[in-house]
Design a protein around this motif. Structure first.
Motif, short mmCIF file in Angstrom:
data_model
loop_
_atom_site.label_atom_id
_atom_site.label_comp_id
_atom_site.label_asym_id
_atom_site.label_seq_id
_atom_site.Cartn_x
_atom_site.Cartn_y
_atom_site.Cartn_z
N THR A 1 -3.09 12.44 -1.64
CA THR A 1 -3.64 12.82 -3.19
C THR A 1 -2.87 14.23 -3.20
OG1 THR A 1 -5.23 14.33 -1.96
CG2 THR A 1 -5.87 11.92 -2.39
N PHE A 2 -3.23 14.90 -4.54
CA PHE A 2 -2.82 16.22 -5.02
C PHE A 2 -2.98 17.17 -3.87
CE2 PHE A 2 -2.62 20.03 -7.21
CZ PHE A 2 -1.29 19.96 -8.00
N ALA A 3 -2.10 17.73 -3.13
CA ALA A 3 -2.34 18.83 -2.12
C ALA A 3 -3.21 18.56 -1.35
CB ALA A 3 -2.63 20.20 -2.68
N GLY A 4 -3.31 17.28 -0.56
CA GLY A 4 -4.23 16.76 0.23
C GLY A 4 -3.90 15.38 0.90
N THR A 5 -4.28 15.11 1.82
CA THR A 5 -4.25 13.62 2.42
C THR A 5 -5.40 13.08 3.14
OG1 THR A 5 -1.73 14.11 2.90
CG2 THR A 5 -2.69 12.11 3.99
N ILE A 6 -6.01 12.18 2.62
CA ILE A 6 -7.12 11.36 3.36
C ILE A 6 -6.89 10.72 4.44
CG2 ILE A 6 -9.36 10.28 2.70
CD1 ILE A 6 -8.75 11.37 -0.21
N ILE A 7 -7.36 10.83 5.49
CA ILE A 7 -6.94 10.01 6.51
C ILE A 7 -8.32 9.65 7.34
CG2 ILE A 7 -5.92 10.18 9.00
CD1 ILE A 7 -4.12 12.45 7.98
N SER A 8 -8.29 8.29 7.58
CA SER A 8 -9.39 7.49 8.50
C SER A 8 -9.35 7.92 9.95
CB SER A 8 -8.99 6.09 8.46
OG SER A 8 -9.71 5.14 9.28
N PRO A 9 -10.75 8.22 10.29
CA PRO A 9 -10.97 8.59 11.72
C PRO A 9 -10.57 7.69 12.92
CG PRO A 9 -13.19 8.34 10.59
CD PRO A 9 -11.91 8.22 9.56
N THR A 10 -10.47 6.16 12.41
CA THR A 10 -10.47 5.17 13.27
C THR A 10 -9.14 4.52 13.18
OG1 THR A 10 -11.59 3.81 12.06
CG2 THR A 10 -12.88 5.21 13.68
N LYS A 11 -8.55 3.89 14.00
CA LYS A 11 -7.45 3.05 14.00
C LYS A 11 -7.54 1.70 13.18
CE LYS A 11 -4.69 4.94 17.91
NZ LYS A 11 -3.98 4.75 19.06
N SER A 12 -6.69 1.18 12.73
CA SER A 12 -6.67 0.08 11.74
C SER A 12 -5.35 -0.79 12.32
CB SER A 12 -6.77 0.42 10.30
OG SER A 12 -6.46 -0.92 9.77
N PHE A 13 -5.84 -2.12 12.71
CA PHE A 13 -4.70 -3.19 13.20
C PHE A 13 -4.21 -3.51 11.69
CE2 PHE A 13 -7.54 -3.72 17.04
CZ PHE A 13 -6.66 -3.74 17.90
N PHE A 14 -4.78 -3.17 10.71
CA PHE A 14 -4.12 -3.72 9.32
C PHE A 14 -3.10 -2.73 9.36
CE2 PHE A 14 -3.90 -3.00 4.74
CZ PHE A 14 -3.35 -4.16 4.24
N VAL A 15 -3.07 -1.71 9.40
CA VAL A 15 -2.14 -0.51 9.23
C VAL A 15 -0.97 -0.82 10.29
CG1 VAL A 15 -1.53 1.77 9.24
CG2 VAL A 15 -3.77 1.33 8.37
N TYR A 16 -1.20 -0.99 11.32
CA TYR A 16 -0.33 -0.99 12.40
C TYR A 16 0.77 -2.22 12.22
CZ TYR A 16 2.40 -2.31 16.69
OH TYR A 16 3.23 -2.25 17.83
N PHE A 17 0.00 -3.41 11.75
CA PHE A 17 0.76 -4.74 11.66
C PHE A 17 1.25 -4.98 10.28
CE2 PHE A 17 -2.02 -6.19 15.30
CZ PHE A 17 -0.75 -6.82 16.14
N GLY A 18 0.72 -4.04 9.35
CA GLY A 18 1.34 -3.96 8.14
C GLY A 18 2.62 -3.39 8.02
N LEU B 1 4.47 -2.77 10.73
CA LEU B 1 5.52 -3.16 11.49
C LEU B 1 6.09 -4.69 10.86
CD1 LEU B 1 6.60 -3.81 14.44
CD2 LEU B 1 4.62 -5.39 15.05
N ILE B 2 5.33 -5.10 9.81
CA ILE B 2 6.03 -6.29 9.03
C ILE B 2 6.71 -5.77 8.00
CG2 ILE B 2 5.23 -8.08 6.98
CD1 ILE B 2 2.58 -8.54 8.77
N LEU B 3 6.58 -4.68 7.31
CA LEU B 3 7.37 -4.10 6.63
C LEU B 3 8.70 -3.70 7.48
CD1 LEU B 3 5.08 -1.60 4.50
CD2 LEU B 3 6.33 -3.88 3.74
N ILE B 4 8.72 -3.19 8.38
CA ILE B 4 9.83 -2.87 9.25
C ILE B 4 10.63 -4.14 9.54
CG2 ILE B 4 10.63 -2.00 11.60
CD1 ILE B 4 8.30 0.04 11.54
N GLY B 5 9.81 -5.09 9.77
CA GLY B 5 10.49 -6.58 10.41
C GLY B 5 11.25 -6.88 9.11
N LEU B 6 10.64 -7.00 8.18
CA LEU B 6 11.25 -7.63 6.75
C LEU B 6 12.42 -6.75 6.47
CD1 LEU B 6 8.26 -8.34 4.20
CD2 LEU B 6 9.58 -9.84 5.41
N THR B 7 12.51 -5.43 6.56
CA THR B 7 13.77 -4.52 6.52
C THR B 7 14.77 -5.12 7.37
OG1 THR B 7 12.21 -2.81 5.69
CG2 THR B 7 14.41 -2.29 6.32
N PHE B 8 14.34 -5.20 8.62
CA PHE B 8 15.18 -5.48 9.84
C PHE B 8 16.02 -6.93 9.20
CE2 PHE B 8 16.69 -8.08 13.48
CZ PHE B 8 17.21 -7.05 14.09
N TYR B 9 15.06 -7.84 8.66
CA TYR B 9 15.58 -9.40 8.48
C TYR B 9 16.64 -9.19 7.43
CZ TYR B 9 15.50 -14.03 6.76
OH TYR B 9 15.81 -15.29 6.07
#
Length: 423
Positions: free
Chosen positions: A227-244, A246-254
């Motif tokens: 956001t403007f002059a700030g970043t809102i961060i979730s307190p818990t991990k998300s598999f959606f973020v991790y695999f999301g 990772l998929i973007l990195i994989g598509l870039t590699f491909y």
């Protein structure tokens, strides 16, 4: 009738050895007119033979002169090209055809093709005047088998406007070389000018700062929203973020693999490894430390990534040929501002940016406040860490710039290679 000598031909036609073809014709027709009046057929036969022999003699002489001049011109151009190639131990043989030049090289592999063709193109472009000339450059092995062949067209002088119709690869190479040479210095000049527009500089740096926090969170498996002059961060991990991610990195590699972009493939693998380590192999306290460090740290490493990515070839889907110029300006503006600021802090000419934008310098939740009070970094450690990071990033930028200068300068590269090979 026996052939006359050249001296006899001159004598019969009342000419000298300095006469030209126009003189021969003029004298011949004048004497023919006179002899016709006298009716002396034998004189007419002699005149015709003398005229025919002299004309043939002059034509052969002209052809010989043209051939001599042609050979001299071939030797002249070949010497010029060979002079340019002398430092890299390459010689050419040049032949002039009625429609084009043939330039022959011995046993030059295809890896050197682009640079040699460009060098020959530049050399001939300087020497040929008012020309639209085709040049065929060929390399043969010791068994006279063709290794490679390239056709170029030299357009100079009154034909210069036609150059855009030919040599697309060479023109693109020239443009890329100029871009690699001048883009970064010009970007630093623009960044220097932008520093006088403080609100614009602050907005650019602030966005990169917040993305510095966000990238640490994303690569550690946490949701984050800039956001403007700030970043809102979730307190818990998300598999959606991790695999999301990772998929973007994989598509870039491909996509990079499909387009043969090896650098981006390597970067993709490195990013996947970093993501795995940050998500699964570090403690929460280390993550918190990296998160708070990543704001100002991102001003350095993200800006550096934007700068050096200017020289990379991302997959076509990124439209990087267009966006990379904006990324370069943003990267240089952020890096230059942060680098000079922390240098001034290190010599006591500026203050450490304690606190937050919203809470002011006294806000204990500021990045540096947390690193100092909670993580335990001393003031000197904070200053030295960011200055060291700045110098490391500066070296990476300089190395990248010089590497691509070296890569685009064929002659310099070959000289360096030969220097080390001879050793």
């Amino acid at each position: 009738m026996n052939n006359l000598t050249i001296e006899q031909c001159y004598e019969i036609l009342n000419l000298t050895s300095t006469s030209n073809i126009e003189d021969i014709d003029h004298s011949y027709y004048q004497l023919i007119g006179e002899k016709l009046k006298t009716g002396n057929k034998e004189d007419l036969i002699n005149l015709k033979q003398a005229h025919s022999q002299l004309i043939e003699y002059y034509q052969i002489k002209q052809e010989n002169n043209d051939e001599i001049e042609n050979n001299r011109y071939q030797k002249f151009l070949a010497n010029i090209i060979n002079k340019q190639l002398k430092s890299i131990d390459i010689r050419v043989k040049l032949e002039l055809d009625s429609t084009h030049f043939n330039i022959i090289l011995n046993n030059i592999n295809s890896r050197k093709k682009t640079g040699i063709v460009k060098l020959i193109y530049d050399t001939l472009k300087q020497k040929l005047k008012d020309a639209e000339t085709s040049v065929i450059i060929s390399s043969f092995d010791h068994k006279n088998n063709l290794i490679w062949q390239e056709k170029i067209t030299i357009c100079t002088g009154i034909y210069a406007h036609k150059a855009k119709n030919y040599n697309t690869e060479i023109l693109l190479q020239e443009a890329e070389t100029n871009t690699n040479t001048y883009a970064l210095p010009i970007a630093f000049l623009i960044a220097f000018i932008i520093t006088f527009i403080e609100p614009l500089t602050w907005i650019i740096t602030m966005l990169i700062h917040e993305f510095g926090h966000a990238t640490v969170a994303w690569f550690s498996g946490y949701r984050a929203m800039v956001t403007f002059a700030g970043t809102i961060i979730s307190p818990t991990k998300s598999f959606f973020v991790y695999f999301g991610i990772l998929i973007l990195i994989g598509l870039t590699f491909y996509k990079s693999w499909k387009e043969g972009k090896k650098t981006i493939m390597i970067v993709s693998i490195i990013l996947a490894i970093i993501q795995f380590i940050l998500t699964w192999n570090i403690s929460y306290s280390t993550y918190q430390m990296l998160l708070y460090f990543g704001g100002i740290g991102g001003e350095f490493y993200l800006s550096t990534l934007l700068i050096i990515a200017f020289y990379w070839r991302l997959p076509n889907k990124f439209y990087w040929e267009f966006w990379r110029f904006f990324a370069l300006i943003i990267g240089v503006t952020t890096f230059w501002g942060s680098f000079t600021k922390w240098h001034r802090i290190s010599i006591g000419k500026d203050q450490i940016p304690w606190g937050t934008f919203w809470g002011g310098r006294g806000d204990s939740g500021g990045d540096l406040n947390v690193l100092n009070n909670d993580v335990g970094w001393s003031i000197n450690q904070i200053i030295n860490t960011y200055n060291t990071l700045g110098y490391i990033c500066l070296l990476i930028i300089l190395f990248t710039y010089l590497y691509f200068l070296w890569k685009s300068n064929f002659i310099f590269r070959l000289k360096i290679n030969q220097y080390f090979l001879k050793k």
